[in-house]
Design a protein around this motif. Structure first.
Motif, PDB file in Angstrom:
ATOM      1  N   ALA A 161       0.830  -1.213   0.000  1.00 17.87           N
ATOM      2  CA  ALA A 161       0.000   0.000   0.000  1.00 17.87           C
ATOM      3  C   ALA A 161       0.861   1.259   0.000  1.00 17.87           C
ATOM      4  O   ALA A 161       0.584   2.216  -0.728  1.00 17.87           O
ATOM      5  N   GLU A 162       1.911   1.259   0.810  1.00 12.30           N
ATOM      6  CA  GLU A 162       2.804   2.424   0.869  1.00 12.30           C
ATOM      7  C   GLU A 162       3.506   2.648  -0.469  1.00 12.30           C
ATOM      8  O   GLU A 162       3.639   3.783  -0.929  1.00 12.30           O
ATOM      9  N   ARG A 163       3.931   1.576  -1.081  1.00  8.74           N
ATOM     10  CA  ARG A 163       4.666   1.706  -2.342  1.00  8.74           C
ATOM     11  C   ARG A 163       3.747   2.171  -3.477  1.00  8.74           C
ATOM     12  O   ARG A 163       4.146   2.986  -4.318  1.00  8.74           O
ATOM     13  N   ILE A 164       2.541   1.670  -3.512  1.00  5.61           N
ATOM     14  CA  ILE A 164       1.593   2.104  -4.542  1.00  5.61           C
ATOM     15  C   ILE A 164       1.290   3.585  -4.376  1.00  5.61           C
ATOM     16  O   ILE A 164       1.309   4.366  -5.343  1.00  5.61           O
ATOM     17  N   ASP A 165       1.025   4.013  -3.142  1.00  2.00           N
ATOM     18  CA  ASP A 165       0.783   5.436  -2.896  1.00  2.00           C
ATOM     19  C   ASP A 165       1.998   6.271  -3.291  1.00  2.00           C
ATOM     20  O   ASP A 165       1.864   7.370  -3.841  1.00  2.00           O
ATOM     21  N   ALA A 166       3.185   5.759  -2.994  1.00  5.63           N
ATOM     22  CA  ALA A 166       4.405   6.497  -3.311  1.00  5.63           C
ATOM     23  C   ALA A 166       4.576   6.666  -4.813  1.00  5.63           C
ATOM     24  O   ALA A 166       4.957   7.744  -5.294  1.00  5.63           O
ATOM     25  N   VAL A 172       2.280   6.773  -7.115  1.00  2.11           N
ATOM     26  CA  VAL A 172       1.338   7.787  -7.597  1.00  2.11           C
ATOM     27  C   VAL A 172       1.889   9.180  -7.314  1.00  2.11           C
ATOM     28  O   VAL A 172       1.851  10.070  -8.175  1.00  2.11           O
ATOM     29  N   ARG A 173       2.420   9.376  -6.124  1.00  3.27           N
ATOM     30  CA  ARG A 173       2.998  10.682  -5.781  1.00  3.27           C
ATOM     31  C   ARG A 173       4.200  11.002  -6.672  1.00  3.27           C
ATOM     32  O   ARG A 173       4.388  12.153  -7.096  1.00  3.27           O
ATOM     33  N   GLN A 207       2.929  12.143 -10.059  1.00  2.00           N
ATOM     34  CA  GLN A 207       2.398  13.506  -9.976  1.00  2.00           C
ATOM     35  C   GLN A 207       3.523  14.536  -9.857  1.00  2.00           C
ATOM     36  O   GLN A 207       3.476  15.602 -10.471  1.00  2.00           O
ATOM     37  N   HIS A 220      -5.602   6.101 -13.113  1.00  4.69           N
ATOM     38  CA  HIS A 220      -5.696   6.948 -11.921  1.00  4.69           C
ATOM     39  C   HIS A 220      -4.703   8.108 -12.012  1.00  4.69           C
ATOM     40  O   HIS A 220      -5.052   9.261 -11.716  1.00  4.69           O
ATOM     41  N   THR A 236      -5.335  12.356 -12.281  1.00  4.82           N
ATOM     42  CA  THR A 236      -4.837  13.307 -11.276  1.00  4.82           C
ATOM     43  C   THR A 236      -3.722  14.198 -11.825  1.00  4.82           C
ATOM     44  O   THR A 236      -3.071  14.897 -11.063  1.00  4.82           O
TER      45      THR A 236
END
Length: 385
Positions: free
Chosen positions: A24-29, A31-32, A35, A66, A70
């Protein structure tokens, strides 16, 4: 010239902190990171495809849609779409949908991947890897260009009167790069169709890729798509940047030494000498990247790998600041000044629509009423005979 970053989606222990991020942390990272790539002025973000730990990117189109939602101008792409173990019908459908959702801000890179067990996981034989890659792309190429396809091959069920939906945006298929690190047959396929050829250019000496790219350029011209200079080439590269080269070397060494891919092998200095890896100041990254044009000629896309080997998110975002603020602006200026006028522009959806339609409105397929079975007769679209 397009500049961007690509990720292999690895989840690797940070050798400095000792921590391994969760999925979960890596997927969120990631995406960031994508961006942030747009925020600092880069053009492209690409993600690989894997179906096993320690990687997370099993569904690139979901992630990229996704990211596209964004961002505003970032081109989303793949570092590998597995043409061997994905059904080409599903690739046609999923990436056409991504093309619509991103309003054309996407392309993709076909490849065979580097994970042998993925073949039996998806019912294929690795010994047929190259024939699979060739046949599957031949079908995919038709699915995006013909409203109705009749087809029969070796590796999947035959198709009769099949229409892939949705049709590509503006009836212009997504641009395809073919990625390879060693296979001239893939370079030949890219050249045959007039597609792009992407040389990974990370782990191997430049001489290896110089041969592959030269072959691709020769065959591109042979198949009548333009001159050798007009062939469409992309390159990978690796960099770790700090304002002082001594700091870059000190900071990156533990990550290099423990990296699953090249750790416990040649020293970092030897690896930098023999491959495109650059660990140093912004100017050192600029200087080494400029040598790529000397070796390979004018090319259209430069991608950097900067988020691997357990590097924490904060460090990667700092890398992006340096890449976007100090490295890429200079590279854009220098490479444009040196560019041969005959060289092709980087591929974009808008340019390809313009090339197909000129000043006319692009086709927007509208289906006829449901025929019930949708597999008989001619095209299901109102504007087709």
């Amino acid at each position: 010239m397009q500049f961007g970053i690509f990720s292999v989606s690895d989840i690797t222990r940070d050798p400095v902190s000792g921590q391994t991020p969760s999925e979960a942390e890596r997927i969120d990272a990631v995406v960031r990171i994508a961006q942030k790539a747009e925020e600092v002025g880069l053009d492209v973000f690409a993600i690989g495809e894997h179906h096993n730990p320690p990687f997370f990117s099993s569904s690139p189109t979901t992630l990229l849609s996704h990211i596209a939602a964004t961002t505003e101008r970032l081109i989303v792409s793949t570092a590998t779409t597995l043409i061997t173990t994905n059904d080409p019908v599903r690739i046609a459908e999923e990436y056409a949908m991504l093309q619509h959702l991103s309003k054309g801000r996407m392309d993709l890179m076909m490849g065979r991947g580097n994970t042998a067990p993925v073949y039996p996981w998806f019912g294929q034989d690795i010994r047929q890897g190259l024939p699979l890659a060739l046949e599957n792309y031949n079908l995919l190429h038709r699915l995006w260009r013909e409203d109705v396809v009749d087809w029969e091959g070796r590796f999947r069920t035959a198709l009769q009167g099949f229409t892939s939906t949705p049709r590509p945006l503006d009836d212009v298929p997504p641009f395809v790069w073919h990625g390879s690190i060693r296979t001239p047959e893939i370079a030949e396929q890219a050249a045959f169709y007039g597609d792009g050829f992407f040389a990974n250019h990370i782990f191997w000496p430049k001489e290896h890729f110089m041969r592959l790219i030269a072959f691709y350029r020769q065959r591109y011209a042979h198949h009548g798509h333009g001159t050798e200079k007009q062939a469409i080439v992309g390159l990978g590269g690796q960099a770790y940047i700090a304002r002082r080269s001594q700091d870059a070397i000190k900071e990156f060494r533990p990550y290099f030494n423990e990296a699953p891919v090249y750790g416990h092998g040649p020293s970092m200095e030897d690896f930098m000498e023999s491959t495109p890896l650059t660990v140093g100041s912004p100017q050192e990254v600029i200087d080494k990247t400029l040598t790529f044009r000397e070796h390979f000629g004018d090319y259209q896309r430069q991608m950097f790998l900067i988020d691997h080997a357990g590097l924490p998110l904060k460090t990667v975002l700092n890398q992006l600041d340096l890449l976007g603020e100090e490295v890429v602006p200079v590279l854009r200026k220098e490479l444009e000044a040196r560019r041969d006028p005959e060289a092709a522009e980087a591929p974009t959806h808008a340019a390809r629509v313009k090339a197909k339609y000129g000043d006319q409105a692009p086709r927007q397929p509208r289906p006829n009423a449901n025929r019930g079975d949708n597999v008989t007769g001619g095209s299901p679209y109102q504007d087709s005979e």
